[in-house]
Design an enzyme around this catalytic site. Structure first.
Site, PDB file in Angstrom:
ATOM      1  N   CYS A   1      -0.966   5.265  -6.228  1.00  0.00           N
ATOM      2  CA  CYS A   1      -0.728   6.512  -6.968  1.00  0.00           C
ATOM      3  C   CYS A   1      -0.992   7.729  -6.081  1.00  0.00           C
ATOM      4  CB  CYS A   1      -1.646   6.574  -8.184  1.00  0.00           C
ATOM      5  SG  CYS A   1      -1.208   5.350  -9.415  1.00  0.00           S
TER       6      CYS A   1
ATOM      7  N   ARG B   1      -6.129   9.916  -0.063  1.00  0.00           N
ATOM      8  CA  ARG B   1      -6.572   8.508  -0.091  1.00  0.00           C
ATOM      9  C   ARG B   1      -6.651   7.916   1.320  1.00  0.00           C
ATOM     10  NH1 ARG B   1      -4.053   5.512  -5.277  1.00  0.00           N
ATOM     11  NH2 ARG B   1      -6.092   4.492  -5.250  1.00  0.00           N
TER      12      ARG B   1
ATOM     13  N   ASP C   1     -10.253   7.057 -13.863  1.00  0.00           N
ATOM     14  CA  ASP C   1      -8.998   6.473 -14.383  1.00  0.00           C
ATOM     15  C   ASP C   1      -8.777   6.776 -15.856  1.00  0.00           C
ATOM     16  OD1 ASP C   1      -8.994   3.446 -12.345  1.00  0.00           O
ATOM     17  OD2 ASP C   1      -8.555   5.543 -11.913  1.00  0.00           O
TER      18      ASP C   1
ATOM     19  N   ARG D   1       3.237  -0.688 -14.151  1.00  0.00           N
ATOM     20  CA  ARG D   1       2.386  -1.093 -13.023  1.00  0.00           C
ATOM     21  C   ARG D   1       1.042  -1.588 -13.530  1.00  0.00           C
ATOM     22  NH1 ARG D   1       1.653   3.116  -8.341  1.00  0.00           N
ATOM     23  NH2 ARG D   1       0.270   1.385  -7.825  1.00  0.00           N
TER      24      ARG D   1
END
Ligand code: EPZ
Length: 418
Positions: free
Chosen positions: A113, A118, A301, A392
């Protein structure tokens, strides 16, 4: 792919969550370490899992995947995986284990994502401490391994979930080496991976704490293992029900989600905790404030989804995102629906809002889930482009939405670009 979501829905009824995506991915990656056949249950049938299974098959693991069960054996491993892996973040987890097993691994840079830069520096720094030589060449990373030091101490600068999993997996077969990792991640999915490895005879102590010790063994045994329920899937449905005043029973979730349940109860949510499920009741939630952070702090999340609860709360709310630097893509989409929401740095300010249907676009997994539930609670229908992103991480999603009183239909399938 485009979906049409009918609005004016109360999210209610009964639904079951599948196995945790973020347990399944590292557990599947660790199959590159096995010597004997293993059976793993509750592996969710989602596209990220399909991608990881393709990768470990390309590495030489033979995998049979039916009805959420994976049986796996290793034939002849090879460390180079050419054209797979750039879609998911967890592909990086294969670099260390394949280098230890075959002497050399080469994989594409991980994807995942778009919620921040990251980087993988914590992963690579730890692998180097384990005696692995890392070369970054364009889109590929190469790792070469000969032998590891007898004692290794790794202090992670941030409790990275993936790096904790990666370094733990890479250490278990370093026979004669003791590895101590500190400032580890403590997420339930990290613990689940540790328990899986221990069930095969790995010698690991301290999982679930911020200090893990691994004593390398010669090889691993067979096992039958069942992974934990998906707390983020459960949390998504729980927040949806609370945001629309529905009564919802969520099955298949244990105490992994207690930190979120306790926070929601504190702000006025009525939630009944049963041994393997939760029951959500209509509640009057006050405005709230929280910051996301490494477990046991509030999970990043579930940060996008919490905006929905802010819209139906009795007062203003404030969310501070401290894990990813750009996990705010849902804000623009929610503004299209008339939401009173704004971002100031890493702070999201939310006011009670009445949403109306709109033309929306998915960007990343949890943002697409958020706008799907926003569309369900909005006045009037919405359309969501790039809806396929949600598959996903949410297994059997369309049936589950129906179980929760949400009517969603696919109205356009993109033709494969030839
Ligand atoms: C895992 O990602 C999850 N993915 C993410 O879930 C989750 O949001 C995240 O952990 C945090 O809980 C999987 O498990 C497959 P991190 P991961 O390494 O391992 C920085 C979802 O929606 N960092 O803990 O990538 C990083 O940039 C997904 O299911 C470095 O700087 O998370 C981030 O800011 C999204 N260098 C922070 O640490 C590194 O080497 C947390 O990342 C590694 C990470």
């Amino acid at each position: 792919m485009k979906a049409k979501i009918r609005g004016n829905s109360k999210i209610e009824g009964e639904v079951s969550v599948g196995g945790a995506k973020n347990s399944a991915l590292p557990v599947l990656a660790s199959l590159t370490l096995i010597s004997k056949e293993v059976l793993i249950e509750k592996i969710p049938d989602i596209s990220d899992v399909a991608e990881m299974i393709s990768m470990i098959r390309a590495a030489g693991v033979s995998v049979n995947f039916t009805k959420n069960k994976v049986t796996a054996r290793v034939s002849n491993l090879n460390g180079e995986i050419k054209d797979l892996g750039s879609k998911i973040r967890a592909s990086i987890l294969l670099l260390g284990p394949l280098a230890v097993r075959t002497g050399r691994s080469r994989i594409l840079y991980p994807g995942g994502c778009q919620i921040g830069e990251r980087p993988i520096d914590i992963h690579l720094e730890g692998l180097r401490k384990l005696g692995i030589d890392i070369k970054e060449e364009g889109d590929f990373i190469e790792a070469n391994f000969v032998k590891s030091p007898r004692n290794v101490k790794i202090e992670m600068r941030f409790p990275s979930v993936g790096a904790t999993e990666h370094l733990m997996m890479t250490s278990v077969l370093l026979k004669g080496t003791t590895v101590e990792i500190s400032n580890c991640a403590r997420e339930p999915e990290v613990v689940d991976l540790g328990r899986f490895l221990i069930s095969m005879g790995a010698r690991i102590s301290g999982i679930g704490t911020d200090r893990i010790r691994i004593d390398g063994v010669e090889n691993l045994d067979s096992t039958i293992y069942s992974i934990i329920g998906d707390r983020i899937e459960a949390g998504t449905y729980m927040i949806g029900a609370l945001s629309t005043g529905g009564t919802l029973k969520i099955n298949g979730i244990g105490n992994e989600i207690d930190n979120v349940v306790n926070f929601l109860k504190k702000i006025g949510s009525k939630i009944e905790v049963l041994p393997n499920s939760l029951v959500i009741y209509p509640s009057n939630v006050k405005g709230f404030h929280f910051m996301t952070g490494p477990y046991p702090e509030f999970p990043t999340d579930l940060q996008p989804q919490m905006a929905l609860l802010g819209f139906s709360s009795e007062g203003p709310s404030e969310i501070v995102e401290r894990v990813f630097e750009s996990r705010f893509k849902h804000v623009e989409e929610l503004k299209k629906m008339g939401a009173d929401i704004s971002v100031d740095g890493n702070k999201i300010n939310i006011k009670p809002s009445k949403l109306h249907g709109a033309m929306l676009v998915g960007n990343d997994l949890r943002e697409t889930a958020t706008i799907t539930f926003a569309a369900a609670m909005a006045d009037g229908p919405s359309e969501i482009d790039k809806f396929e992103i949600i598959f996903r991480g949410y297994e059997n999603l369309l049936e589950k939405l129906k179980d929760m009183g949400i009517f969603a239909e696919i109205i356009q399938i993109d033709r494969e670009v030839s």
